[in-house]
Design a protein around this motif. Structure first.
Motif, short mmCIF file in Angstrom:
data_model
loop_
_atom_site.label_atom_id
_atom_site.label_comp_id
_atom_site.label_asym_id
_atom_site.label_seq_id
_atom_site.Cartn_x
_atom_site.Cartn_y
_atom_site.Cartn_z
N VAL A 181 -4.21 -4.32 -17.24
CA VAL A 181 -3.74 -5.17 -17.95
C VAL A 181 -4.79 -5.38 -19.18
O VAL A 181 -4.53 -5.60 -20.34
CB VAL A 181 -2.98 -6.50 -17.57
N LEU A 182 -6.00 -5.61 -18.81
CA LEU A 182 -7.22 -5.93 -19.52
C LEU A 182 -7.37 -4.95 -20.47
O LEU A 182 -7.86 -5.09 -21.66
CB LEU A 182 -8.38 -6.20 -18.62
N GLU A 183 -7.29 -3.72 -19.96
CA GLU A 183 -7.38 -2.53 -20.78
C GLU A 183 -6.56 -2.39 -21.90
O GLU A 183 -6.84 -2.29 -23.20
CB GLU A 183 -7.40 -1.14 -20.17
N SER A 233 2.63 -10.60 -21.15
CA SER A 233 1.57 -10.99 -21.43
C SER A 233 0.91 -10.04 -22.85
O SER A 233 0.53 -10.78 -23.77
CB SER A 233 0.30 -11.14 -20.53
N ARG A 234 1.11 -8.74 -22.32
CA ARG A 234 0.59 -7.88 -23.50
C ARG A 234 1.72 -8.09 -24.71
O ARG A 234 1.00 -8.30 -25.87
CB ARG A 234 0.84 -6.54 -23.08
N GLN A 235 2.94 -8.40 -24.53
CA GLN A 235 3.81 -8.60 -25.64
C GLN A 235 3.51 -10.04 -26.49
O GLN A 235 3.52 -10.16 -27.64
CB GLN A 235 5.25 -8.64 -25.33
N LEU A 236 3.21 -10.90 -25.51
CA LEU A 236 2.89 -12.28 -26.09
C LEU A 236 1.59 -12.14 -27.06
O LEU A 236 1.74 -12.74 -28.29
CB LEU A 236 2.56 -13.17 -25.17
N ALA A 241 -2.85 -5.36 -6.78
CA ALA A 241 -3.01 -6.49 -7.72
C ALA A 241 -4.47 -6.62 -8.32
O ALA A 241 -4.12 -6.74 -9.61
CB ALA A 241 -2.75 -7.64 -6.84
N LEU A 242 -5.27 -6.31 -7.83
CA LEU A 242 -6.45 -6.04 -8.56
C LEU A 242 -6.56 -5.13 -9.74
O LEU A 242 -7.06 -5.22 -10.57
CB LEU A 242 -7.71 -6.04 -7.40
N SER A 243 -6.15 -3.86 -9.23
CA SER A 243 -6.06 -2.63 -10.08
C SER A 243 -4.98 -3.25 -11.30
O SER A 243 -5.33 -2.69 -12.28
CB SER A 243 -5.81 -1.59 -9.19
N ALA A 244 -4.05 -3.88 -11.19
CA ALA A 244 -2.95 -4.11 -12.09
C ALA A 244 -3.64 -5.03 -13.12
O ALA A 244 -3.66 -4.90 -14.15
CB ALA A 244 -1.89 -4.87 -11.66
#
Lengths: 342, 308
Positions: A271-273, A229-232, A264-267
């Motif tokens: 990723v949002l950060e 997602s980050r790479q996209l 999962a929540l912390s992941a």
């Protein structure tokens, strides 16, 4: 020498039979669907069942007027909607099976139950296209579990259309959602040039990056989906096809993420950060959690659709009215100040 | 004096007056939505002349065999015979009013099956297209017991879970199929919106097309229900579409029972009433609950005000 028979209208008293105006408004008798036979110039009538003379006229079947197919629109077909000036164009970007089509189908289905978020369904140029995408989640499909037909790579990128009218302000909005196979985004993640294959990148109002909540929920796929997602997003920004201030990040299948627990929540937070870091100082990422369907009792089906619609119809409009950075006065360079420019 | 000219032919000859823009009322609906029963009662009500507010017959012309046949069945409290595709007649009744306005109500497809095919086959006959372009308004028929509504698998799962059935147990059988979508599986409200918006698009830009929604067999619904609420709750997509597009589609909703009750179980009582007394009409602006012509009068009033 054979003479050419002339057509006869079956309607009693129709003036067209004697050279007058057609009773139903056709310009010539030949266009009239009521023509049932031919009359020879010598006054005899050829019945419809008779074998026609060589070169004679066959009884005319009624013409048919074709209606628009209602399939998802090409960029060219969407032009009349865009020309109206009230359109919001969104691209849902994400890997295969991340929930892109399901999200759009769920939004359409929501209006089948009534007005949503103060918006009325005002029409759609792609009703059959929506119906096809919703079919496998309905009892009529004969299935026991709901699913969504995959958008295949052979399907060229197309747009789904929803016309919406605000219930109180009566302002009309056209929502155009680009429906693209996930494989195209995998290709774009691997090569920036792949963005060229996706239409209207230059005129998007919202870039909606989907992160598959089912893969976040699974430890085996969690890190891979977050990295992808980050790479996209980075690829889209570096290719210059998306501005950082029009991004929605949507975590789909939120019911599964929540069910998977704290890791999962912390992941997701992590990723949002990182996505905010990719977007940089000019980024204004809008984070939304959705569950178009739900497998748990703790998250209702349709969760997050309200926030998504508001982002597309209201925040996108606000951003469109803000001056772009190009319109703002530019600060003087040190050289200009030295030269006494003002 | 208001009047009605009556004419029914295998293929109606529409007068030059009605093909002039703004003089034609199209009566449409999916199969088994009550068009034939309404037409029979409309013919009787406008010809009998015993309801003061109703439009009345001025003069009878043309071949009225079909209209008299369906009227006679209605007077005997018998079900209307289903009109199969291929046997449909185009029937018309012309209404006149003292101000000189006229509206010819045409039923281009008595069976409703052609109307249903427009969604599936993405087209319609040129003759229907001509009428759409000339129409002053539409009478759209719906039947509460004939409505094909969508059902979501997830919603069904919730219902079954409430009955103690486990979704996982049901899923453990043969693999779920992935059949191709067929347009006939779509809910009626989607088909109706599609046809209404297609009709609007075939007309000149900005031309209005008023819609009189007739919910037939009104007697099957519980007392206290309103036509507006029924449309909002049972066909919400159509309700939203009409509300959002009220500038192009001014609309009014009527609940009408042309039979007056269940002729299978209540025939004796219904036969004891005068035919016009059997008729029940509810809706905004309905002055007389027995006025079967109320939807037509509303369309005629808009045509007269030049709202076209």
């Amino acid at each position: 020498m054979a003479t050419v028979p002339t057509a006869v209208c079956s309607l009693e008293g129709c003036p067209a039979n004697s050279g007058g105006a057609c009773l139903e408004g056709h310009e010539t008798i030949d266009e009239c669907p009521n023509v049932v036979g031919v009359e020879s110039p010598d006054g005899g009538e050829v019945a419809p069942d008779d074998e026609p003379d060589e070169g004679g006229t066959q009884p005319v079947e009624e013409r048919r007027v074709d209606l628009p197919r209602g399939s998802a629109l090409t960029a060219l077909e969407a032009n009349p909607i865009l020309a109206r000036g009230d359109a919001t164009t969104v691209l849902l970007a994400g890997e295969a099976e991340s929930g892109k089509t399901t999200l759009l189908a769920a939004l359409y289905e929501r209006f089948q139950d009534g007005p949503f978020e103060d918006y009325l369904f005002a029409g759609s140029d792609t009703l059959p296209a929506f119906e096809e995408r919703c079919f496998l989640a309905r009892v009529a499909s004969g299935r026991s579990t709901a699913t969504t037909k995959r958008t295949t790579l052979t399907d060229s990128p197309r747009m789904l259309h929803l016309g919406l009218t605000h219930r109180t302000s009566r302002v009309h909005r056209d929502l155009l959602a680009v429906d693209v196979a996930g494989e195209r985004f995998t290709a774009a993640r691997n090569n920036n040039d792949a963005w060229d294959a996706i239409p209207i990148m230059g005129s998007l109002d919202r870039f909606v990056l989907l992160i598959d909540g089912a893969k976040i929920a699974e430890p085996a796929t969690r890190q891979q989906v977050l990295s992808a997602s980050r790479q996209l997003m980075r690829s889209a920004l570096e290719a210059g096809v998306v501005a950082p201030n029009i991004v929605d990040v949507v975590v789909t299948k939120w019911d599964l993420v929540q069910q998977a627990g704290d890791q999962a929540l912390s992941a997701v937070e992590n990723v949002l950060e990182r996505l905010n870091a990719v977007a940089g100082a000019e980024g204004q990422i809008n984070e939304i959690r959705t569950a178009a369907r739900s497998e748990t009792e703790f998250v209702a089906a349709g969760y997050g659709l309200d926030e998504l619609l508001r982002s597309w119809l209201e925040e996108a409009r606000q951003r469109r009215t803000l001056p772009s950075t190009a319109d703002l006065p530019q600060p003087l360079s040190p050289f200009d100040r030295y030269q006494g420019q003002s | 004096m208001t009047g009605t000219r009556v004419r029914a032919e295998r293929r109606a000859t529409l007068s030059e007056v009605s093909l002039e823009i703004g003089r034609l009322g199209l009566m449409v609906g999916l199969p088994a939505t009550g068009k034939t029963t309404y037409l029979a009662a409309l013919y009787h009500g406008s010809e009998e002349g015993d309801v003061p507010e109703a439009l009345h017959v001025a003069r009878l012309t043309g071949d009225r065999t079909y209209l008299n046949e369906i009227r006679d069945r209605w007077l005997r409290c018998e079900e209307a015979e289903h009109t199969a595709t291929g046997q449909e007649k185009e029937v018309s009744i012309e209404f006149l009013d003292p101000a000189g306005g006229s509206l010819e109500v045409v039923v281009p497809d008595m069976s409703g099956e052609s109307f249903a095919s427009y969604w599936e086959h993405r087209g319609w006959p040129e003759s229907f297209d001509i009428r759409v372009k000339a129409a002053a308004g539409v009478l759209l028929f719906l039947h509460p017991n004939q409505l094909h509504e969508r059902q979501l698998i997830e919603a069904m799962d919730e219902v079954l879970a409430g009955l103690g059935e486990d979704a996982a147990q049901r899923e453990s059988g043969a693999p779920d199929p992935e059949p191709e979508w067929s347009p006939d599986t779509s809910p009626d409200q989607v088909k109706l919106v599609d046809v209404l918006q297609s009709m609007a698009r075939r007309r000149p830009p900005g031309a209005i097309l008023p819609i009189a929604v007739v919910v037939s067999a009104w007697d099957v619904l519980p007392p206290g229900e309103s036509p507006q609420h029924w449309v909002e709750s049972r066909i919400p997509l159509v309700s939203q579409y009409l509300e959002a597009n009220d500038a192009v589609h001014p609309s009014r909703i009527f609940g009408i029972s042309a039979q007056g009750g269940d002729i299978a179980t209540d025939r004796e009582r219904l036969l004891s009433l005068s035919p016009s007394e059997r008729i029940q009409v509810v809706g905004d602006g309905v002055a007389n609950q027995h006025d079967i012509t109320a939807p037509v009068r509303w369309l005629l009033s808009l045509a007269e005000r030049g709202l076209r």
